[in-house]
Scaffold this motif. Sequence first.
Motif, mmCIF file in Angstrom:
data_model
loop_
_atom_site.group_PDB
_atom_site.id
_atom_site.type_symbol
_atom_site.label_atom_id
_atom_site.label_comp_id
_atom_site.label_asym_id
_atom_site.label_seq_id
_atom_site.Cartn_x
_atom_site.Cartn_y
_atom_site.Cartn_z
ATOM 1 N N SER A 1 10.432 -0.559 13.300
ATOM 2 C CA SER A 1 9.944 1.029 13.011
ATOM 3 C C SER A 1 8.722 0.939 12.193
ATOM 4 O O SER A 1 8.288 -0.019 11.429
ATOM 5 C CB SER A 1 11.082 1.583 12.039
ATOM 6 O OG SER A 1 10.451 2.695 11.779
ATOM 7 N N TRP A 2 7.895 1.868 12.672
ATOM 8 C CA TRP A 2 6.476 2.105 12.295
ATOM 9 C C TRP A 2 6.608 2.510 10.688
ATOM 10 O O TRP A 2 5.650 2.341 9.888
ATOM 11 C CB TRP A 2 5.636 3.103 12.991
ATOM 12 C CG TRP A 2 5.086 2.218 14.217
ATOM 13 C CD1 TRP A 2 5.553 2.582 15.544
ATOM 14 C CD2 TRP A 2 3.737 1.716 14.307
ATOM 15 N NE1 TRP A 2 4.601 1.645 16.152
ATOM 16 C CE2 TRP A 2 3.535 1.200 15.424
ATOM 17 C CE3 TRP A 2 3.285 1.120 13.183
ATOM 18 C CZ2 TRP A 2 2.475 0.499 15.831
ATOM 19 C CZ3 TRP A 2 1.812 0.369 13.526
ATOM 20 C CH2 TRP A 2 1.774 0.089 15.021
ATOM 21 N N PRO B 1 3.424 1.030 5.630
ATOM 22 C CA PRO B 1 3.259 0.829 4.446
ATOM 23 C C PRO B 1 2.922 -0.686 4.052
ATOM 24 O O PRO B 1 2.235 -0.751 3.049
ATOM 25 C CB PRO B 1 4.826 0.969 3.626
ATOM 26 C CG PRO B 1 5.432 1.944 4.555
ATOM 27 C CD PRO B 1 4.956 1.302 6.075
ATOM 28 N N LEU B 2 3.376 -1.731 4.817
ATOM 29 C CA LEU B 2 2.564 -3.138 4.690
ATOM 30 C C LEU B 2 1.350 -2.852 5.075
ATOM 31 O O LEU B 2 0.427 -3.778 4.223
ATOM 32 C CB LEU B 2 3.504 -3.980 5.446
ATOM 33 C CG LEU B 2 5.038 -4.131 5.019
ATOM 34 C CD1 LEU B 2 5.728 -4.766 6.188
ATOM 35 C CD2 LEU B 2 5.216 -4.848 3.923
ATOM 36 N N VAL B 3 0.769 -2.284 6.002
ATOM 37 C CA VAL B 3 -0.520 -2.299 6.455
ATOM 38 C C VAL B 3 -1.288 -1.638 5.139
ATOM 39 O O VAL B 3 -2.322 -2.237 4.758
ATOM 40 C CB VAL B 3 -0.778 -1.684 7.592
ATOM 41 C CG1 VAL B 3 -2.216 -1.450 7.942
ATOM 42 C CG2 VAL B 3 0.027 -2.350 8.780
ATOM 43 N N LEU B 4 -0.820 -0.551 4.919
ATOM 44 C CA LEU B 4 -1.580 0.182 3.633
ATOM 45 C C LEU B 4 -1.728 -0.850 2.303
ATOM 46 O O LEU B 4 -2.755 -0.990 1.649
ATOM 47 C CB LEU B 4 -0.988 1.289 3.253
ATOM 48 C CG LEU B 4 -0.752 2.529 4.262
ATOM 49 C CD1 LEU B 4 -0.099 3.675 3.843
ATOM 50 C CD2 LEU B 4 -2.315 3.031 4.279
#
Length: 381
Positions: A180-181, A186-189
């Motif tokens: 799921s996005w 959150p990981l990308v942020l």
Amino acid sequence: MSGWRFNPIALVRAFLRPIDPMLMLLLGVLLGYAWVLMQSASPERLDSQVLHFGVALGAMWVVAWLTPTRLLSLALPLYAVGVALLIGVELFGEVSKGAQRWLNIGVTRIQPSEIMKIAMPLMLAWYFQQREGQTRFVDFIVAGLLLVVPVGLIVIQPDLGTSLLVAASGLYVIYFAGLSWKLIVPLVLAAVIGIGSIVAFGDTLCQPDVDWQVLREYQKQRVCTLLDPTRDPLGKGFHIIQSTIAIGSGGLSGKGWMEGTQTHLAFLPERHTDFIFAVLAEEFGLVGAVVLLAVYLLLLIRGFTIAAFAPTHASRLLAGAVTMIFFTYAFVNMGMVSGILPVVGVPLPFVSYGGTALVTLCLGIGILMSIQRSRLVARSS
């Protein structure tokens, strides 16, 4: 037997049956690049690299003959053996240049972390195949644990480059399986905030008395060198400075084959392995680099095409992950050589000198050929 007649054409057709023509053509172009650049960068190693070509192509052909079902049946034992060998490295491994990555098995030394580059996507593709159509959140947690164990064992060797590649190979499968996005964003942020903080406060964070906790000192120095190579131009910053000089001096069309001054005056370090892209840019310029990028792009397109039309869920996951592994190798290598990523020891795929990485990458090509062949067989039956 009296009626048997030797038919060379039929023999050749049988030999070539598992080979995908487009993948083979693109691989041939990349190996041609490797031969030309090796002739300039390190001609004394050319014979051994040709031997590596033969071994890698043989491994590719064997894997291409196997069905995806057979490949996936090897996933669990290959993963288990790989993890066991990584534990063996931690307990009994040989130390070389400050890293404990090799395991002596009597007749030879092996680097078990290389096994995981293939075992990891195979294992996770097999795992998600067992849960096709009923994947739950907990399944992604388990998949993450399956990934963390070998990656953690590789990180503590330490081997940042290989751990990055193994982690990427597993994360691609998890992503293609439907992660799921809501978990990805959150990981990308967090990554963006972390990288932004390092860039913004680099001068303070790179002071000798600042301990980064999660990274070893040499890993911290790699990041700090990336931010400012001139901090230590004759030491830790030497690689990046010389490679960017080589790339920039090539201009549009390059200085000519075997005419690169950075290469032949030995200013460029590791010119036959990790920094061979700088040799290409110096001698063949932007034109040569763009042609190479076009070949890689076509390889990715072919890989994703095979993944899109693969006959099973596991085959789609595996083909997509293998294709993204090729992208990761190329992106990280070119990024570190051009000075936009830290130097982590990732070779240029199919071009850099070395046998282990070349065999691993050609195994990936063989997996794509196996999946494509299974689709053609299924369509004709």
